[in-house]
Design a protein around this motif. Structure first.
Motif, short mmCIF file in Angstrom:
data_model
loop_
_atom_site.label_atom_id
_atom_site.label_comp_id
_atom_site.label_asym_id
_atom_site.label_seq_id
_atom_site.Cartn_x
_atom_site.Cartn_y
_atom_site.Cartn_z
N GLU A 1 0.98 -1.20 -0.09
CA GLU A 1 -0.06 -0.08 -0.03
C GLU A 1 0.97 1.07 0.07
O GLU A 1 0.34 2.14 -0.53
N ILE A 2 2.08 1.26 0.60
CA ILE A 2 2.85 2.30 0.43
C ILE A 2 4.19 2.39 -0.41
O ILE A 2 5.01 2.98 -0.25
N ASN B 1 -1.28 7.77 5.05
CA ASN B 1 -2.36 8.17 4.32
C ASN B 1 -2.29 9.72 4.34
O ASN B 1 -2.40 10.25 5.48
N LYS C 1 -2.84 2.28 4.11
CA LYS C 1 -1.20 2.81 4.01
C LYS C 1 -0.85 3.11 5.46
O LYS C 1 0.38 3.68 5.69
#
Length: 302
Positions: free
Chosen positions: A27-28, A176, A224
């Protein structure tokens, strides 16, 4: 304490399976280096067999050290295990000040500057009831460095019971962008003075703590964002050889591999007051290669 007062359903990244961890890291956009070839690969192509647990943020155990109060002229301060110190019996029934003294990021998921949400829990032990406290704060720390904090107030006037104190800490690496903006209010002056407590039950404390806990849970579950450290410490006045004692001073929680706990020796490290760093006693240019949190306990003065 009831389970609802802590994040038992939230798992730091070190407790996730390799597949779950890789999904979270994807996600990151985190990248790995395969040790056998030196090739950079993305989590989508990274095989679980190479997930060897050699990153500081993958560890789940903590070693707890202790720095005793010293005179202002002392440069080198020895570090002891929190299990080997003498408890301060005169802290029973007293009020104390809890401060965050250091937050070192040897390595968190990602790179560059990390935005870290810090949730600190304690029990305020009053004669008529026990207040469950949560305090949030947020810090920006570059990889391999410490947060720009010193003696940051968390709880002011915490009441100590006859059985000591219980602390719990959770850190969340916030990537995020929307959440980063939403957390800016925690950097205001109103949140830099700590949570002021009293000697009687305060009706406002319960909803404030529930709001702080709800904020941490919401952020930790968002895309994230990655919980990294979960520390739970009980400090008491007993002689239990496997316990930790309560005394005035600074406690240091170092995130290490479980296998290292058997051979971790605090006498190898020393606090250099002239530089404000914990360094290797024999090699003063060597810092602890792990993430750590240090918090102070001192008598509270009105």
């Amino acid at each position: 304490m009831a389970d609802v007062e802590w994040f038992h359903d939230l798992h730091i990244i070190g407790y996730l399976s390799p597949e779950q961890a890789l999904d979270k890291l994807s996600e990151i956009g985190f990248e790995y280096e395969e040790a056998s070839r030196g090739d950079l690969v993305t989590p989508q192509t990274y095989s679980a067999q190479f997930f060897t647990g050699n990153k500081p943020w993958q560890h789940t155990a903590h070693a707890i050290g202790y720095l005793s109060p010293v005179s202002s002229s002392s440069n080198d301060v020895s570090i002891q295990s929190s299990s080997s110190i003498k408890p301060s019996q005169n802290l029973k029934g007293s009020r104390v000040k809890i401060t965050l003294n250091a937050l070192r990021v040897a390595s968190y998921p990602g790179s560059g500057t990390h935005h870290i949400l810090f949730d600190f829990y304690a029990q305020n032990q009053l004669p008529e009831a026990t207040e469950h406290l949560h305090f949030n704060s947020t810090y920006r720390v570059r990889e391999g460095q410490r947060a720009a904090i010193l003696n940051y107030p968390i709880f002011l006037g915490l009441n100590v019971g006859n059985d000591g104190l219980i602390f719990k800490c959770l850190t969340v690496n916030v990537k995020n962008e929307e959440d980063e903006q939403a957390l800016q209010f925690l950097e205001s002056d109103a949140f830099k003075t700590g949570l002021q407590l009293a000697t009687t039950v305060q009706p406002a404390i319960k909803p404030l703590s529930e709001m702080a806990m709800g904020l941490t849970r919401s952020i930790a579950n968002r895309r994230k964002n990655v919980p990294v450290q979960n520390i739970q410490i009980g400090l008491d006045f007993s002689n239990n050889p496997m316990g930790a004692r309560l005394a005035e001073g600074v406690y240091i929680a170092v995130q290490i591999p479980e296998t290292l706990r058997r051979i971790w020796d605090w006498s190898d490290w020393i606090y250099d007051a002239s530089t404000g760093q914990i360094v290797n006693d024999l090699h003063r240019d060597q810092l602890i290669p792990y993430n750590y949190i240090a918090f102070g306990i001192s008598r509270y003065e009105n």
